[in-house]
Every structure is written in C-alpha cells, then in structure tokens.
Scaffold this active site. Structure first.
Site, PDB file in Angstrom:
ATOM      1  N   LYS A   1       0.777  -1.221   0.151  1.00 33.25           N
ATOM      2  CA  LYS A   1       0.113  -0.303   0.070  1.00 33.25           C
ATOM      3  C   LYS A   1       0.850   1.154  -0.283  1.00 33.25           C
ATOM      4  O   LYS A   1       0.649   2.459  -0.715  1.00 33.25           O
ATOM      5  CB  LYS A   1      -1.199  -0.436   1.332  1.00 33.25           C
TER       6      LYS A   1
ATOM      7  N   LYS B   1      -5.760 -11.103  -5.240  1.00 35.13           N
ATOM      8  CA  LYS B   1      -6.718 -11.302  -4.222  1.00 35.13           C
ATOM      9  C   LYS B   1      -7.879  -9.785  -4.697  1.00 35.13           C
ATOM     10  O   LYS B   1      -8.355  -9.018  -5.526  1.00 35.13           O
ATOM     11  CB  LYS B   1      -6.518 -10.852  -2.640  1.00 35.13           C
TER      12      LYS B   1
ATOM     13  N   LYS C   1     -11.328  -4.271  -2.179  1.00 41.13           N
ATOM     14  CA  LYS C   1     -12.157  -2.937  -2.423  1.00 41.13           C
ATOM     15  C   LYS C   1     -11.496  -2.193  -3.261  1.00 41.13           C
ATOM     16  O   LYS C   1     -12.123  -1.002  -3.561  1.00 41.13           O
ATOM     17  CB  LYS C   1     -12.749  -2.910  -0.640  1.00 41.13           C
TER      18      LYS C   1
HETATM   19  P1  ADP Z   1     -10.018  -5.652   1.148  1.00 40.33           P
HETATM   20  O1  ADP Z   1      -8.991  -5.954   0.793  1.00 40.33           O
HETATM   21  O2  ADP Z   1     -11.381  -5.872   0.089  1.00 40.33           O
HETATM   22  O3  ADP Z   1     -10.153  -3.777   1.977  1.00 40.33           O
HETATM   23  P2  ADP Z   1      -9.589  -6.100   4.258  1.00 40.33           P
HETATM   24  O4  ADP Z   1      -8.388  -6.013   4.038  1.00 40.33           O
HETATM   25  O5  ADP Z   1     -10.577  -4.405   5.058  1.00 40.33           O
HETATM   26  O6  ADP Z   1     -10.231  -5.839   3.127  1.00 40.33           O
HETATM   27  O7  ADP Z   1     -10.877  -7.446   4.912  1.00 40.33           O
HETATM   28  C1  ADP Z   1     -11.603  -7.314   5.833  1.00 40.33           C
HETATM   29  C2  ADP Z   1     -11.766  -8.413   5.726  1.00 40.33           C
HETATM   30  O8  ADP Z   1     -12.092  -9.408   4.487  1.00 40.33           O
HETATM   31  C3  ADP Z   1     -10.502  -9.314   6.248  1.00 40.33           C
HETATM   32  O9  ADP Z   1     -10.586 -10.384   7.571  1.00 40.33           O
HETATM   33  C4  ADP Z   1      -9.915  -9.941   5.677  1.00 40.33           C
HETATM   34  O10 ADP Z   1      -8.896 -10.874   5.361  1.00 40.33           O
HETATM   35  C5  ADP Z   1     -10.717 -10.462   4.155  1.00 40.33           C
HETATM   36  N1  ADP Z   1     -10.920 -10.793   3.068  1.00 40.33           N
HETATM   37  C6  ADP Z   1     -10.484  -9.283   2.257  1.00 40.33           C
HETATM   38  N2  ADP Z   1     -10.130  -9.745   1.068  1.00 40.33           N
HETATM   39  C7  ADP Z   1     -10.862 -11.139   0.802  1.00 40.33           C
HETATM   40  C8  ADP Z   1     -10.814 -11.858  -0.406  1.00 40.33           C
HETATM   41  N3  ADP Z   1     -10.259 -11.990  -1.363  1.00 40.33           N
HETATM   42  N4  ADP Z   1     -10.557 -13.230   0.687  1.00 40.33           N
HETATM   43  C9  ADP Z   1     -10.906 -14.107   1.568  1.00 40.33           C
HETATM   44  N5  ADP Z   1     -11.640 -12.587   2.727  1.00 40.33           N
HETATM   45  C10 ADP Z   1     -10.426 -11.527   1.939  1.00 40.33           C
END
Ligand code: ADP
Ligand code: TRP
Length: 339
Positions: free
Chosen positions: A118, A202, A205
C-alpha cells in the site's frame, strides 16, 4: 461440572470501501457460522480507514462505517449474540494503540506486506501518513483490549494477527503478564477469493473501485453481479476438466460456488466435471445472487429503521467499553503510567 466459558472471538473490517463477496466469505460468514458457539466482538475499523488518503472524505466516512455496520446485521450477525461496535466510538483503541506503537520495533512494522504494497500504491508525492506504518500496532490494540481467544480473518490478515502475538509477548516480557496471546482462524477454503477479472490478484475493495468487473459488491445491483460473474476470466478451454490442472479463475469460481452453497469439492466435481464454463458461471451467479437478494432485502429493512440502528450502535459501544476500559487501565498500571 461448571459450564465452560465460551471462547471469545474478535474481528473487524476496515471501512475503506464497499464490502464484497471476498470479505463475506473470508470474514463475515465465519463470524455468522460460529456466533452461537463463541462470544463475538465485531467492529468496523474506521480509525484504520484514515491510513488511506482517499478514505478521508468527511461525512462520507461515517456513512460508509454505518453501511458496513448495517451489512454485518444484514449478513446474519445477531446483535443478541454478538457485540457490534465502531472502533472510534471506543477511545480505548486509540489510547492502547499509542502504547502498542511504543512497544513495537519499527523494523517489525517495515516488514509488513501491507505496508510495502500500500505504501507503494499510495501517492508518494503527497506523502504517505505514518499511520500506514503504525497500522499493525493499532490493530494489535484492537485485539488485545478484549483478550480474545480467536481472531477469524481472511488470509491476507494473517500477518497482522501474527505481529499482534509478537507485540503482546513483547509487552508481557517488558511490563509483566497483561495480554492473552490470541490464535488466528482462517477458512480452509475461501480464505483468499481472487478477482474475477484477474484470478492472480486478491479480490479487494480498492481494486473494485477502479475495475468494474473485479469484485461482486454485497450491495451491487443483481444484474451487474451476474454480468461480472458471466465475464469472469477462466482460460481458453471450453469447459471444466477435473483430469487436468484447473485454471486459477476456474478454481476461484468453484470456491465461490462451494462457499455459497455449502458444497464440498467432491460434490462440485460431480456436478461440474465436463460442463461448459457457461454452465459453471451461471450456477455460480445463481448461488451468489440468491444470497445477495436476501442480504440486500435485510439491509433495506435495517437501514429504514434508523432509531433501531442507532440503539444498536449505542448498546454495542457500551458493552465493548465495559471490557476495553478495565483492560486499558491494567495496561496503564503495567507500564507505570498509573499506580
Ligand atoms: P480489502 O482487502 O478488500 O480492503 P480488508 O482488508 O478490509 O478487505 O479485509 C476485511 C476482511 O475480509 C479481512 O478479514 C480480510 O482478510 C478479509 N478479506 C478481504 N479480502 C478477501 C478475499 N479476497 N478473500 C477472502 N477474505 C478476504
Ligand atoms: N486490518 C483489518 C482489515 O483490513 C481490519 C482490522 C482492524 C482487524 N483491526 C482488526 C481485523 C482486529 C481483525 C482484528 O480488514
């Protein structure tokens, strides 16, 4: 024999964007599945959202936070069984966060994958805030304030729970035994859902905001969700062949199907072996859309009743504060800030 106390679970999601099915599968669905078995403390991490510059959007951020809070409920978190709250409503997080920042060696923070990626993506000309580096120390505070046994998250958060364990051990060594060392819990399948447009990345968001076919948002219009699934990247073969190595995009679709329907890999092999990708995608779309329809209906009901939502926000904060307050006081005493 005395009844055994329920194990305590703590987890949260950063309020940096709209929730997607990766967040649902990796995190929220685990919380829902286990909420009767464990004592759950679940929160929206809004202080963490400030580490990403574009998330700082004044009133928009609070609206986003409440959207996520309402989505937890819409996905099936029962406020009778779980304590739901917003991180910044509990000032103890920021206070213990500072103590944890002072307890954590800079070299540990610099090694974090999320900081490295990031930090690179953020606009370096406008300056990356120090909060991005200190993010894991605040996350450690979020966790350690509640003495949880388990922290259920998606795979990408594993490193943050591991550093929390290290920070807790370091604090306990420096200042005396204060914090419980929690365990991370990751789903066996579905801990890392990949982007529909790029199965090597992955689902996240931030990517979803710039690439329309990347993720399925929990509040996306249903026709848009179906379109994104039907356009998901697979490979140049015409259908699913379990005798060969499946392409990452196909495996990803199978995982999504299995997580939404509670099907095992063997069952989905029996269903899809030899089927065309059109059939696979259309079955995945049906499963996802069936669940999204329920979630969105519940979400509308919940957000229509503002009084009830505000009541739940207040109730959850009170309950969280009753645990966090005494723990912070204990940490203050341990460090010598209070006698
Ligand atoms: P993002 O990466 O989409 O911003 P966050 O880091 O806020 O999401 O993650 C929120 C929760 O969802 C955490 O427990 C994270 O590990 C899980 N999570 C985020 N993206 C995924 C994914 N692609 N597959 C499974 N779990 C995820
Ligand atoms: N970093 C997590 C995410 O990006 C959110 C989070 C903050 C969290 N504090 C936490 C998760 C404590 C589990 C426990 O989603």
């Amino acid at each position: 024999m005395a009844a055994q106390a329920k194990k305590r679970v703590l987890s949260g999601i950063t309020a940096t964007g709209r929730l997607h099915i990766g967040n649902y599968i990796g995190a929220i669905s685990q919380w829902v599945d286990n909420q009767a078995v464990y004592e759950n403390l679940l929160f929206v991490a809004d202080l963490h959202a400030l580490t990403i510059p574009q998330a700082v959007a004044g009133q928009d951020l609070r609206a986003r936070v409440e959207e996520i809070f309402a989505l937890y409920l819409a996905c099936g978190i029962d406020p009778e069984q779980s304590t739901l709250f917003v991180q910044s409503d509990i000032v103890e997080h920021a206070e213990l966060g500072w103590i944890m920042t002072c307890t954590t060696p800079v070299s540990w923070l610099e090694r974090m994958t999320q900081f490295k990626t990031k930090g690179k993506i953020a606009d370096v000309d406008t300056g990356v805030g120090a909060g991005l580096l200190c993010y894991p120390a605040l996350q450690a505070a979020d966790i350690l304030l509640y003495d949880p046994d388990l922290v259920p998250v998606g795979e990408d958060q594993k490193q943050h729970v591991e550093i929390t364990r290290d920070i807790a051990k370091r604090f306990n060594t420096l200042f005396g035994d204060t914090f419980k060392i929690p365990d991370v819990v990751i789903r066996q399948a579905g801990g890392r859902i990949m982007g529909l447009d790029d199965p090597t990345a992955k689902m996240s968001k931030s990517t979803a905001e710039r690439a329309p076919g990347h993720a399925i948002g929990l509040l996306d219009p249903l026709d848009k969700a179906r379109k994104s699934i039907m356009r998901a990247v697979t490979d140049s073969n015409s259908g699913v062949d379990f005798a060969t190595e499946l392409a990452p995009g196909v495996t990803n679709l199978l995982t999504i199907f299995e997580c939404f329907t509670g099907t095992s890999r063997d069952q989905s092999a029996a269903r899809f072996d030899g089927a065309g990708y059109g059939k696979l995608k259309s079955d995945v779309a049906d499963a996802v859309i069936g669940r999204l329809t329920e979630i969105q209906q519940r979400y509308r009901e919940i957000t229509d009743d503002r009084d009830q939502l505000n009541k739940l926000l207040t109730q959850g904060a009170e309950r969280a504060r009753s645990i966090a307050g005494p723990k912070l006081a204990q940490a203050y005493r341990a460090t010598g800030l209070r006698s």
